[in-house]
Design an enzyme around this catalytic site. Structure first.
Site, mmCIF file in Angstrom:
data_model
loop_
_atom_site.group_PDB
_atom_site.id
_atom_site.type_symbol
_atom_site.label_atom_id
_atom_site.label_comp_id
_atom_site.label_asym_id
_atom_site.label_seq_id
_atom_site.Cartn_x
_atom_site.Cartn_y
_atom_site.Cartn_z
ATOM 1 N N ALA A 13 -79.421 -26.556 -1.701
ATOM 2 C CA ALA A 13 -79.528 -25.180 -1.198
ATOM 3 C C ALA A 13 -78.191 -24.471 -1.210
ATOM 4 C CB ALA A 13 -80.090 -25.199 0.222
ATOM 5 N N ALA A 14 -77.298 -24.876 -2.117
ATOM 6 C CA ALA A 14 -75.933 -24.347 -2.104
ATOM 7 C C ALA A 14 -75.716 -23.171 -3.048
ATOM 8 C CB ALA A 14 -74.945 -25.459 -2.450
ATOM 9 N N ARG A 19 -78.097 -13.137 -8.376
ATOM 10 C CA ARG A 19 -79.090 -12.278 -9.048
ATOM 11 C C ARG A 19 -80.097 -11.683 -8.076
ATOM 12 N NH1 ARG A 19 -81.265 -15.907 -13.841
ATOM 13 N NH2 ARG A 19 -80.276 -17.603 -12.667
ATOM 14 N N GLY A 84 -71.909 -27.968 -10.332
ATOM 15 C CA GLY A 84 -73.096 -28.454 -11.019
ATOM 16 C C GLY A 84 -73.998 -29.270 -10.125
ATOM 17 N N ASN A 175 -87.567 -29.675 -18.396
ATOM 18 C CA ASN A 175 -87.133 -30.246 -17.126
ATOM 19 C C ASN A 175 -87.251 -29.221 -15.994
ATOM 20 O OD1 ASN A 175 -85.750 -31.857 -15.178
ATOM 21 N ND2 ASN A 175 -83.828 -30.821 -15.718
ATOM 22 N N TYR A 354 -103.714 2.123 22.524
ATOM 23 C CA TYR A 354 -102.655 1.113 22.561
ATOM 24 C C TYR A 354 -102.810 0.312 23.841
ATOM 25 C CZ TYR A 354 -98.230 -1.162 23.401
ATOM 26 O OH TYR A 354 -97.281 -2.108 23.678
ATOM 27 N N ASN A 374 -96.557 0.560 29.339
ATOM 28 C CA ASN A 374 -96.030 -0.728 29.778
ATOM 29 C C ASN A 374 -94.517 -0.796 29.856
ATOM 30 O OD1 ASN A 374 -96.021 -0.457 26.984
ATOM 31 N ND2 ASN A 374 -96.135 -2.658 26.610
#
Length: 453
Positions: A13-14, A19, A84, A175, A354, A374
């Protein structure tokens, strides 16, 4: 070779996600009401992973917090530099110390993988493969690494797209990045990965060739392309939303709900519908909604954080906000908003009202235009409406206030004090009529044109 029934998940998650053009980290963007990271952590829950490590980048505390919020036992590992995928997995080594089972490598921006797919990968591990890769066949394979298979249908290598020869580029089997690896060899394989490639990065995919040189068996199983969609942009985020919404719609109908126009109904990841529920067009379910059997949700309604009991009716244009608890056979009609309120069995709120921070008793009737006042600018206050009460149209109930069982309020009243059971409360000035006033008023302007034409 180790074949273990225990397995862990390393979740990458790094990534910066540039983009996405967003200040929010990519993996926290939601799909069906839950972040992509949340979906992948939920996947690890579904397969009962015994250890989970989330790999984050520097200056990403919000990602770590989100991971721990979903999974308090999740371990956090830091990838200092973006070198990587192999480097990212190596960053988890410290948190994986001592683990000898199978390791699933997952991606926090790939939220649609199914539990049964991961079980199939683990089964392939048990059949003798030290590394199992999840492959797919996209319409356009050009951006993806190719899976090179041998004559025995075993995986020989993964070649990144920029490093493919013309022959390798013609391969259609690609892949996804998802892997299942023998935990006893994973990190030793990673130690041999180099960065002599077009990008100068350490590719996780290189462990296949390294494993084969050691005489280890590698395998690949195939998933549908939709399942392994990686999200890198808002366009792909919308594609993931569409895929998951279609899954959720399909599941709802298989389980006994009628969707009158499925493509216009939007679910949250956790929406629960009973049997014989009918959902009209353009209905949106936010997180935390449970709907019991036989409910009718009419078009253009929006529900979030709400519980709806059997045979209730919602909408059209109903709005149920968090804490709305709608009782059996109750009616929430058109342009009615309910928040943090218990609407008891058989109660009716049919139009333009409401109701917040309140109880509406069984079989009570709330007239059109009723408001529970309220909020005083600082605090919320509670309105209690008894069973069988009748609240006249355009009543303002200024909380805190209690309306007794069977009581009536006159239309147009502003109720600031408690009303006893079976009483009638009227708060309005005496009507005064001045005979002939309108005719005299018009006569003053005889022959003159109105300024409004």
């Amino acid at each position: 070779m180790n074949c273990s029934t225990e397995f862990a998940a390393i979740i990458l998650a790094a990534g910066q996600g540039t983009r996405m053009q967003s200040t929010l980290p990519k993996v926290l963007h939601p799909v069906a009401g839950r972040s992509m990271l949340g979906h992948v952590l939920a996947l690890s829950d579904a397969i009962a992973a015994s250890r989970r490590v989330v790999v984050v980048g520097p200056d990403m505390p919000i990602v770590s917090e989100a991971a721990r919020k979903h999974a308090p036992d999740a371990r956090i590992a830091l990838q200092e530099k973006q070198l990587g995928t192999a480097d990212a997995v190596k960053a988890a080594a410290g948190e994986m110390a001592g683990f000898k089972g199978d390791v699933l490598i997952l991606y926090a921006d790939t939220p649609l993988v199914r539990p049964e797919t991961l079980h199939a990968m683990l089964a392939a591990r048990a059949d003798g493969a030290s590394v199992v890769v999840l492959g797919f066949r996209p319409d356009d394979p050009s951006p993806y690494g190719r899976l090179v298979m041998n004559a025995q249908t075993r995986l020989e290598a993964i070649i990144e797209a920029k490093d493919c020869t013309p022959e390798q580029a013609a391969i259609g089997f690609c892949n996804s990045g998802v892997m299942a690896v023998d935990g006893t060899v994973l990190f030793s394989l990673l130690e041999e990965v180099g960065n002599t490639n077009a990008k100068g990065e350490f590719y996780l995919t290189d462990i296949i060739a390294i494993a084969r040189k050691r005489g280890l068996t590698c395998a690949a199983i195939e998933a549908d392309a939709d399942e392994v969609l990686g999200v890198n942009s808002r366009v792909e985020l919308s594609q993931a939303e569409t895929i998951l919404q279609n899954r959720l719609r399909h599941s709802a109908m298989l389980n006994g709900a009628t969707l009158l126009d499925p493509s216009t109904v939007y679910f949250s990841h956790d929406t629960k519908l009973g049997r014989d529920v009918v959902v009209g067009q353009n209905v949106v379910f936010g997180p935390g909604v449970t709907v019991a059997d036989g409910v009718h949700i009419k078009p253009f309604s929006h529900l979030e954080g709400a519980i709806v009991a059997s045979a209730a009716e919602i909408g059209p244009y109903g709005r149920l906000r968090p804490g709305a608890n709608i009782g059996k056979g109750a009616k929430i009609g058109n342009f009615v908003e309910v928040k943090a309120a218990n609407i008891e069995e058989g109660a009716k709120i049919s139009h333009l009202s409401y109701i917040g921070d309140a109880r509406v008793g069984a079989e009570a009737n709330i007239g059109a235009g009723t408001i529970t006042c309220n909020y005083d600018g600082f605090e919320k206050h509670f309105t209690d409406i008894g069973a069988g009460a009748f609240i006249g149209s355009n009543t303002c109930l200024v909380a805190p206030v209690k309306i007794g069982d069977g009581a009536y309020t006159g239309s147009g009243s502003v109720i600031t004090k408690d009303v006893g059971s079976d009483a009638l409360a009227l708060v309005r000035p005496q009507q005064v009529e001045k005979a002939g006033w309108a005719a005299r008023f018009r006569a003053r302007f005889a022959g003159k044109k109105s300024v409004h034409g």
